[in-house]
Design an enzyme around this catalytic site. Structure first.
Site, PDB file in Angstrom:
ATOM      1  N   GLU A  61     -29.265  67.564 -15.796  1.00  0.00           N
ATOM      2  CA  GLU A  61     -30.283  67.870 -16.800  1.00  0.00           C
ATOM      3  C   GLU A  61     -31.671  67.898 -16.177  1.00  0.00           C
ATOM      4  O   GLU A  61     -31.866  67.464 -15.039  1.00  0.00           O
ATOM      5  CB  GLU A  61     -30.244  66.825 -17.907  1.00  0.00           C
ATOM      6  CG  GLU A  61     -30.614  65.432 -17.426  1.00  0.00           C
ATOM      7  CD  GLU A  61     -30.873  64.481 -18.562  1.00  0.00           C
ATOM      8  OE1 GLU A  61     -31.886  64.680 -19.250  1.00  0.00           O
ATOM      9  OE2 GLU A  61     -30.083  63.541 -18.751  1.00  0.00           O
ATOM     10  N   LYS A 196     -27.891  54.778 -24.101  1.00  0.00           N
ATOM     11  CA  LYS A 196     -29.155  54.093 -23.864  1.00  0.00           C
ATOM     12  C   LYS A 196     -29.221  52.816 -24.708  1.00  0.00           C
ATOM     13  O   LYS A 196     -28.909  52.814 -25.894  1.00  0.00           O
ATOM     14  CB  LYS A 196     -30.330  55.018 -24.190  1.00  0.00           C
ATOM     15  CG  LYS A 196     -30.459  56.206 -23.249  1.00  0.00           C
ATOM     16  CD  LYS A 196     -31.694  57.021 -23.584  1.00  0.00           C
ATOM     17  CE  LYS A 196     -31.887  58.166 -22.584  1.00  0.00           C
ATOM     18  NZ  LYS A 196     -30.932  59.260 -22.776  1.00  0.00           N
TER      19      LYS A 196
END
Length: 707
Positions: A61, A196
């Site tokens: 990414e 996360k």
């Protein structure tokens, strides 16, 4: 309390359904991969060629470059991640948007452009792509945006740090990352360090289940990681042992065309874990500040990560960079394995400039290479003090300093090459530096094609201080490179392992590598000799189920034996008070009794007792044949313990290699088909030779006759 939490969670997902948040399923005419219009996408020549040749490719990414880290750490990380992928034998394909055009495989200049943010750059998920493209803007693709592009161009593996998920407080805000719905409808495998930790991990896992996403951790435990820490307190539905297992999972997911992706969660390496509690406190503070400042939506994550980095004085950024590089290495290994499963004629996993090791030649027959040794290689500096005592007061002591070559695995391979009729194959890692080259050249008798030289690492080194009696007082080791003796490197020699008569493994490797070795040996019926290396590593393989039917021998000293016994049967009184100041008559019986629990797993235990000598405790009698391949664990009813006295040596120069030479001599006897007594006598002779010389494995060892 548990019931209340479950009810609240069920209510939350019922409300999601009422809002119409249902999984989108690909129709029967959908295709896993197809290309976008040429005016909208540009694929680099390197990636184009890799796609054409079906080589392993890893999608990366660009949001981490544009929104995840400050400059220049973002650029440095991006370049390191790409280098890591290349070093593993895969092609990196960083995806980003420049001037309204999607690029697959960014150049160094393009990475610099996005990292420096000299022009505005939008965080671009699936929903943002049409706007960013139509307005000819720059964009950093998120997990969902990168997955979408990767699927369209035909890249099945995508590596990131951590995915988005269900935000804390989503019961009220319905703030849920598009990453989760993208995983539910786009057939790409995402390799990440879980979710996360700023998110609600429990709800995220439940939502992934609703989306039909297969989730598995890669490693020895089923704990689902929480980005900065290896465990979130939640369990993943599935666990994978090796990157080969992960590649098979990806292959079957794509072949069955479920229409959804899968998540492979990789815990952050232990050596890079930041203080989890401190980071969690920082996350709570950052979330409170974001709420006070009315920061909402996609701006929350970069704000919180920035605040956490500030509050932890950079610890979270360091951990973030480390885990992304680690994920890249794992993802590249999966891509290589997947290409191999698909019958790729792509790369072997070795990249010019990153490793000087060439692919191994065809395997030798068992008679030509009867043993394989896998373990550590170390350059030793031996400081021998001549004075009666060592003072820790900054004073200078008279003595001598010598350089030699060590590492338990290397010592055993070196010793066997001098004692046995045929050299073992030695598998290890060293730096592509002068120390590494000297270590390889030191003994031309060794079969060194398995020693892999790494350009980005330093050869392990160890400094030991000996007193004037030759006893070790303390040591300092720089052994970080041993963590890079990974499954993908050992796998290159799988055929050699499966064909050998005995495999010797030391403790200088991570658990996944040990588990892979034990699995191969169990399948091939090759017995394993485990050398614990030191007390902190002694019980490592006992954590693995595969050790029960693969490890036949082990050679601990007293401290290491205590650690192993305590792991199997904590608090066993027979061994707790045993020490080397006692006589052999006092310790022989409690030592023998203490080994009984270990003999449910192993067949023969060599206990090295320093000046007292050694003991062999085993299943069967000392006249029973010591096992070689093909082997299966044998449960002899009789257990015997035999004591062998230490060698008589007039002047001891160094004790650093005596235990390894003892083991090498004993193993030589096993390979020659000798009975236990003759194996032990030859081992004691080899130990005596080592005691008389400074090098751990002296050249004089070659003068001992094994037949």
């Amino acid at each position: 309390m548990i019931m209340m939490m479950n009810i609240a969670r069920a209510s939350f997902f019922q409300r999601l359904a009422q809002w119409g948040m249902k999984r989108q399923v690909a129709g029967p005419d959908s295709r896993a991969f197809h290309r976008m219009d040429d005016s909208m996408i540009e694929i680099s020549d390197v990636v184009t060629q890799a796609l054409k040749n079906n080589e392993p490719i890893v999608a990366l990414e660009s949001t981490i470059i544009t929104h995840g880290m400050p400059y220049p750490a973002n650029l440095e990380t991006a370049l390191k991640v790409e280098a890591t992928v290349k070093a593993k034998g895969a092609v990196p394909a960083t995806i980003g948007i420049i001037n309204g055009r999607v690029h697959v495989g960014l150049t160094a200049d393009q990475l610099e452009l996005l990292a420096s943010l000299k022009e505005p750059c939008l965080k671009t998920s699936r929903r943002d792509l049409p706007y960013v493209l139509s307005q000819k803007l720059n964009g950093g693709t998120t997990v969902s945006g990168t997955m979408l592009v990767a699927a369209k161009v035909g890249i099945p593996i995508f590596v990131t740090g951590g995915i988005g998920g269900v935000h804390r407080g989503a019961e009220e805000t319905f703030d849920i990352s598009a990453d989760l719905t993208e995983l539910g409808r786009t057939p790409v495998a995402v390799v990440s360090s879980g979710v996360k930790s700023i998110l609600d991990i429990g709800k995220t896992l439940e939502y992934l289940e609703t989306q039909g996403v297969c989730v598995a951790t890669l490693g020895p435990r089923s704990d689902f990681p929480a980005f900065f820490t290896p465990s979130s307190g939640f369990q993943a539905p599935y666990r994978l042992d090796t990157t080969s297992d992960a590649a098979r999972l990806v292959q079957h997911c794509l072949a069955f065309n479920t229409g959804s992706g899968l998540l492979i969660a990789v815990p952050i390496p232990e050596s890079s874990q930041a203080d989890g509690e401190a980071i969690e406190r920082a996350i709570r503070s950052a979330l409170t500040l974001a709420d006070q400042q009315k920061i909402r939506g996609r701006d929350v994550t970069p704000f919180v990560l920035s605040q956490v980095n500030l509050l932890t004085s950079g610890a979270s950024l360091t951990a973030n960079m480390a885990l992304i590089e680690h994920n890249a290495a794992v993802g590249a290994a999966i891509a290589v394995d997947l290409a191999r499963l698909r019958g790729s004629s792509g790369k072997s996993g070795i990249s010019t400039g990153q490793s000087c090791q060439t692919p191994p030649p065809p395997s030798q027959s068992p008679d030509d290479c009867p043993t394989v040794v896998i373990g550590g290689s170390i350059v030793d500096l031996v400081a021998a003090v001549e004075e009666d005592s060592i003072q820790m007061d900054a004073s200078t002591h008279r003595g001598s300093i010598s350089r030699s070559y060590g590492g338990v695995g290397r010592n055993l391979a070196d010793g066997l090459s001098r004692l046995a009729r045929r050299s073992p194959l030695f598998v290890s890692v060293v730096g592509d530096d002068e120390s590494g080259r000297e270590l390889i050249r030191h003994n031309p008798l060794m079969e060194s094609r398995g020693i892999i030289r790494l350009a980005s690492a330093s050869t392990a080194s160890y400094t030991v201080v000996l007193d004037n009696k030759g006893d070790c007082q303390f040591g300092i080791g720089d052994l970080k490179i041993h963590d890079r003796l990974t499954v993908d490197k050992v796998r290159r020699y799988e055929e050699d392992i499966a064909k050998c008569r005995l495999l010797i493994m030391d403790g200088n490797m991570e658990l996944p590598t040990m588990e892979y070795i034990l699995d191969v040996c169990r399948s091939a019926r090759v017995p394993v000799w485990y050398e614990p290396t030191d007390v902190n590593k002694a019980s490592k393989p006992l954590k693995l189920v595969g050790c029960r039917s693969a490890i036949a021998y082990t050679s601990p000293n007293l401290s290491e034996l205590k650690k192993m016994v305590d792991f199997i049967q904590p608090g066993l009184p027979d061994i707790r008070d045993v020490n080397l100041s006692q006589t052999i008559e006092e310790i022989q019986e409690p030592l023998a009794k203490s080994c009984i629990p270990l003999l449910d797993t192993m067949q023969c235990i060599m206990i090295t007792l320093g000046k007292l000598g050694m003991m062999i405790v085993r299943r069967g009698t000392k006249t029973d044949k010591l096992p070689l391949a093909p082997w299966q664990h044998q449960s002899y009813e009789e257990i015997t313990a035999t004591y062998y006295s230490a060698p008589a040596v007039d002047r001891i120069v160094s004790v650093s290699g005596a235990g390894d030479c003892l083991a090498a001599g004993f193993i030589t006897g096993i390979l020659n088909g000798w009975d236990q007594d003759n194996c032990a006598v030859f081992g004691v002779q080899a130990a005596a030779c080592s005691l008389r010389h400074s090098p751990a494995v002296p050249a004089a060892l070659s003068n001992l006759k094994s037949s």
